[in-house]
Enzyme design. Sequence first.
Site, PDB file in Angstrom:
ATOM      1  N   LYS A 190       9.774  10.794  -0.674  1.00  0.00           N
ATOM      2  CA  LYS A 190      10.789  10.186   0.203  1.00  0.00           C
ATOM      3  C   LYS A 190      10.902   8.695  -0.103  1.00  0.00           C
ATOM      4  O   LYS A 190      10.002   7.923   0.205  1.00  0.00           O
ATOM      5  CB  LYS A 190      10.440  10.374   1.687  1.00  0.00           C
ATOM      6  CG  LYS A 190      11.687  10.065   2.522  1.00  0.00           C
ATOM      7  CD  LYS A 190      11.410   9.593   3.916  1.00  0.00           C
ATOM      8  CE  LYS A 190      11.038   8.151   4.053  1.00  0.00           C
ATOM      9  NZ  LYS A 190      12.105   7.176   3.759  1.00  0.00           N
ATOM     10  N   GLY A 243       3.299   1.123   1.689  1.00  0.00           N
ATOM     11  CA  GLY A 243       4.162   0.482   2.670  1.00  0.00           C
ATOM     12  C   GLY A 243       3.349  -0.417   3.567  1.00  0.00           C
ATOM     13  O   GLY A 243       2.262  -0.885   3.187  1.00  0.00           O
ATOM     14  N   SER A 244       3.840  -0.626   4.772  1.00  0.00           N
ATOM     15  CA  SER A 244       3.188  -1.588   5.658  1.00  0.00           C
ATOM     16  C   SER A 244       1.945  -0.985   6.315  1.00  0.00           C
ATOM     17  O   SER A 244       1.830   0.235   6.454  1.00  0.00           O
ATOM     18  CB  SER A 244       4.173  -2.023   6.737  1.00  0.00           C
ATOM     19  OG  SER A 244       4.529  -0.905   7.515  1.00  0.00           O
ATOM     20  N   GLY A 248       1.159   2.744   7.835  1.00  0.00           N
ATOM     21  CA  GLY A 248      -0.055   3.405   7.317  1.00  0.00           C
ATOM     22  C   GLY A 248      -0.894   4.001   8.436  1.00  0.00           C
ATOM     23  O   GLY A 248      -1.413   5.119   8.323  1.00  0.00           O
ATOM     24  N   GLU A 265      -1.609   2.491   0.170  1.00  0.00           N
ATOM     25  CA  GLU A 265      -1.521   1.163  -0.469  1.00  0.00           C
ATOM     26  C   GLU A 265      -0.695   0.306   0.475  1.00  0.00           C
ATOM     27  O   GLU A 265       0.499   0.525   0.625  1.00  0.00           O
ATOM     28  CB  GLU A 265      -0.831   1.253  -1.833  1.00  0.00           C
ATOM     29  CG  GLU A 265      -1.490   2.186  -2.821  1.00  0.00           C
ATOM     30  CD  GLU A 265      -2.843   1.713  -3.290  1.00  0.00           C
ATOM     31  OE1 GLU A 265      -3.199   0.544  -3.033  1.00  0.00           O
ATOM     32  OE2 GLU A 265      -3.558   2.518  -3.889  1.00  0.00           O
ATOM     33  N   CYS A 299       3.384  -6.561  -2.613  1.00  0.00           N
ATOM     34  CA  CYS A 299       2.182  -6.399  -1.787  1.00  0.00           C
ATOM     35  C   CYS A 299       1.100  -7.365  -2.244  1.00  0.00           C
ATOM     36  O   CYS A 299       0.301  -7.843  -1.461  1.00  0.00           O
ATOM     37  CB  CYS A 299       1.688  -4.971  -1.894  1.00  0.00           C
ATOM     38  SG  CYS A 299       1.508  -4.442  -3.594  1.00  0.00           S
ATOM     39  N   GLU A 400       1.541 -10.987   7.136  1.00  0.00           N
ATOM     40  CA  GLU A 400       2.276 -10.803   5.887  1.00  0.00           C
ATOM     41  C   GLU A 400       3.759 -11.130   6.113  1.00  0.00           C
ATOM     42  O   GLU A 400       4.418 -10.488   6.928  1.00  0.00           O
ATOM     43  CB  GLU A 400       2.128  -9.361   5.415  1.00  0.00           C
ATOM     44  CG  GLU A 400       2.663  -9.156   4.023  1.00  0.00           C
ATOM     45  CD  GLU A 400       2.555  -7.712   3.561  1.00  0.00           C
ATOM     46  OE1 GLU A 400       2.834  -6.816   4.367  1.00  0.00           O
ATOM     47  OE2 GLU A 400       2.211  -7.510   2.389  1.00  0.00           O
TER      48      GLU A 400
HETATM   49  P1  NAD Z   1       7.387   0.437   5.660  1.00  0.00           P
HETATM   50  O1  NAD Z   1       6.025   0.842   6.075  1.00  0.00           O
HETATM   51  O2  NAD Z   1       8.344  -0.009   6.682  1.00  0.00           O
HETATM   52  O3  NAD Z   1       8.121   1.629   4.907  1.00  0.00           O
HETATM   53  C1  NAD Z   1       7.546   2.266   3.784  1.00  0.00           C
HETATM   54  C2  NAD Z   1       8.029   3.694   3.727  1.00  0.00           C
HETATM   55  O4  NAD Z   1       7.540   4.359   4.889  1.00  0.00           O
HETATM   56  C3  NAD Z   1       9.546   3.856   3.730  1.00  0.00           C
HETATM   57  O5  NAD Z   1       9.900   4.943   2.901  1.00  0.00           O
HETATM   58  C4  NAD Z   1       9.842   4.199   5.179  1.00  0.00           C
HETATM   59  O6  NAD Z   1      11.014   4.962   5.341  1.00  0.00           O
HETATM   60  C5  NAD Z   1       8.618   5.015   5.532  1.00  0.00           C
HETATM   61  N1  NAD Z   1       8.335   5.062   6.978  1.00  0.00           N
HETATM   62  C6  NAD Z   1       8.619   4.139   7.921  1.00  0.00           C
HETATM   63  N2  NAD Z   1       8.211   4.573   9.138  1.00  0.00           N
HETATM   64  C7  NAD Z   1       7.656   5.792   8.945  1.00  0.00           C
HETATM   65  C8  NAD Z   1       7.049   6.747   9.807  1.00  0.00           C
HETATM   66  N3  NAD Z   1       6.963   6.554  11.132  1.00  0.00           N
HETATM   67  N4  NAD Z   1       6.554   7.884   9.281  1.00  0.00           N
HETATM   68  C9  NAD Z   1       6.637   8.108   7.948  1.00  0.00           C
HETATM   69  N5  NAD Z   1       7.223   7.257   7.080  1.00  0.00           N
HETATM   70  C10 NAD Z   1       7.724   6.109   7.574  1.00  0.00           C
HETATM   71  O7  NAD Z   1       7.170  -0.637   4.518  1.00  0.00           O
HETATM   72  P2  NAD Z   1       8.302  -1.396   3.711  1.00  0.00           P
HETATM   73  O8  NAD Z   1       8.846  -2.438   4.622  1.00  0.00           O
HETATM   74  O9  NAD Z   1       9.233  -0.422   3.070  1.00  0.00           O
HETATM   75  O10 NAD Z   1       7.466  -2.051   2.525  1.00  0.00           O
HETATM   76  C11 NAD Z   1       6.856  -3.268   2.666  1.00  0.00           C
HETATM   77  C12 NAD Z   1       5.377  -3.094   2.897  1.00  0.00           C
HETATM   78  O11 NAD Z   1       4.815  -2.320   1.846  1.00  0.00           O
HETATM   79  C13 NAD Z   1       4.636  -4.398   2.880  1.00  0.00           C
HETATM   80  O12 NAD Z   1       3.705  -4.436   3.929  1.00  0.00           O
HETATM   81  C14 NAD Z   1       3.925  -4.389   1.536  1.00  0.00           C
HETATM   82  O13 NAD Z   1       2.786  -5.179   1.465  1.00  0.00           O
HETATM   83  C15 NAD Z   1       3.641  -2.958   1.356  1.00  0.00           C
HETATM   84  N6  NAD Z   1       3.442  -2.645  -0.071  1.00  0.00           N
HETATM   85  C16 NAD Z   1       2.185  -2.353  -0.511  1.00  0.00           C
HETATM   86  C17 NAD Z   1       1.954  -2.095  -1.849  1.00  0.00           C
HETATM   87  C18 NAD Z   1       0.571  -1.761  -2.343  1.00  0.00           C
HETATM   88  O14 NAD Z   1       0.456  -1.188  -3.415  1.00  0.00           O
HETATM   89  N7  NAD Z   1      -0.469  -2.094  -1.611  1.00  0.00           N
HETATM   90  C19 NAD Z   1       3.010  -2.114  -2.756  1.00  0.00           C
HETATM   91  C20 NAD Z   1       4.280  -2.422  -2.275  1.00  0.00           C
HETATM   92  C21 NAD Z   1       4.483  -2.669  -0.918  1.00  0.00           C
END
Ligand code: NAD
Length: 507
Positions: A190, A243-244, A248, A265, A299, A400
């Site tokens: 997704k 993601g965030s 997570g 991650e 990230c 962040e």
């Molecule tokens: P986010 O957590 O908002 O979204 C990430 C993904 O999760 C998206 O596909 C989103 O649709 C999905 N999502 C959102 N809510 C959800 C839920 N309730 N259940 C299941 N899926 C859900 O993060 P973002 O804003 O897209 O990305 C930015 C974040 O990602 C930052 O915190 C960044 O540090 C982190 N990031 C980490 C790495 C790493 O490798 N550590 C790499 C890139 C980004």
Amino acid sequence: MSTSTKTIYELPNTGVKQYKMFINNEWIESASGKMFDSVNPFTGEVWAQAPMGEAEDIDRAVKAAKAAFETGEWSRINGAGRAALLRKLGDLIGENAEILAISEVVDNGKLIREMLGQTKSLPGWCYYFAGLADKIHGESIPVDIPNMINYTVREPLGVVGAIIPWNSPLLLTLFKLGPAIAAGNTMVIKPSEVTPASLLELAKLVEEAGFPPGVINIVTGYGNTAGDALTRHPDVRKLAFTGSSATGKLIVKNSAEHFARVSLELGGKSPNIIFDDADLSNAVNGVLAGIFAASGQTCMAGSRVLVHESIYDEFTEKLVERTSQIRLGNPLDMETEMGTVAFEGQHNKVLSYIEIGESEGAKVLHGGKRPTTDELKNGFFVEPTIFGDVQNDMRIAQEEIFGPVVCLIRFKDEEDALRIANDTEFGLAAAVWTKDVQRAHRMAGKLNAGTVWINNYRKVSYASPFGGYKASGIGRENGMQAVHEYTQVKSIWVDTGNIITDPFKIL
Ligand code: NAD
């Protein structure tokens, strides 16, 4: 692979692009028929639409992936066969690097000059994991029991649900797809609702490469509907999430309902530490690469720069001077050095953190605003922003921001630098700039981070494990370890001649 020497890239002018999603090797609309918009953050205009997948679509994709895993053609393909498919996918990604790069740039505002490099490096992920696909083996174990052979095999887990953020959709998908597919799993992926396009372009190549139906499925949709349904689906055996940290946590909670494995991650607030013996011009470039590349939306962004007090003024002057030369502009122009942030919500968030920093008493030494020139005023730009005199307990140093905002913090000595560097909930990455080789290794050993760079910043490879300490994540991507994270171990016992005389005595 493209040999083009263009300086400004563009999409063919065919109006708003209409995408379908990819389930069981079919191109379909969502069950509801609804679509959502993808906005180009440079123009502020809708450039594409993708299907609004929801729980019903996720269920359809998981069923297809489960059938492919259990009884489909995929279940009869061995490691060498999986390797051949991955290699073919790598070739196709290389041949289509330009369109993949452009799709991502118009979705998230990253630079074409970065994305062309990135998409040309993606085949490496396919080739590396293809090379491991037929080398996933167990062990023979010398158990201390007579007439007994014990060995292990590594088996795939089943359906993997991969949830991807918007900042580097293709790269972060390949981090998961490479090892998951090499190990024989099937996937439902997704993408973020902000950036659906590049993964749907990738799906075309998955089909062309000849993966059987159901092996790799891409369902577009929102996090709180499609993403949530994927994390709750009882037939998903592993959730691989980038993601965030806040999302997570939700994923871990949902996975507990059916004991799916998770790898996470997450976010970071990584320290970039400059000692007084560092090569300063190299360190200035390393700090720029760490925070202003991808407009700070990585990230691993080096968002806290710790500078030894004896060089703080000189370093700051050089950093401000170099930052003032950064060329903001159209992300599709090869000359541009910094693009937009990815979408309006993120733009507002970054600007609000700049206000927070000022109200906390940090000093804006450069930037801090939305540019207003004719070329830039419609895009979600934020000037590259440097905060001086930051204390590590300020919100701008602890939370962040995920934008082009860097915090400069003074330190007195090595111990002080370590204390400040580790005083964060995160632990994704860190860098140390020094010519003292002993100090460099001492620091690397004591920093609480999954990655430490010495005299460099922001390097990653398919061969080297990547992941976080503390709130930055669980598990590792890349390297052989990543393949192990997509397998489970079975222990097999073979009796070569024992007579069972007492059925109630095991040992
Ligand atoms: P986010 O957590 O908002 O979204 C990430 C993904 O999760 C998206 O596909 C989103 O649709 C999905 N999502 C959102 N809510 C959800 C839920 N309730 N259940 C299941 N899926 C859900 O993060 P973002 O804003 O897209 O990305 C930015 C974040 O990602 C930052 O915190 C960044 O540090 C982190 N990031 C980490 C790495 C790493 O490798 N550590 C790499 C890139 C980004």
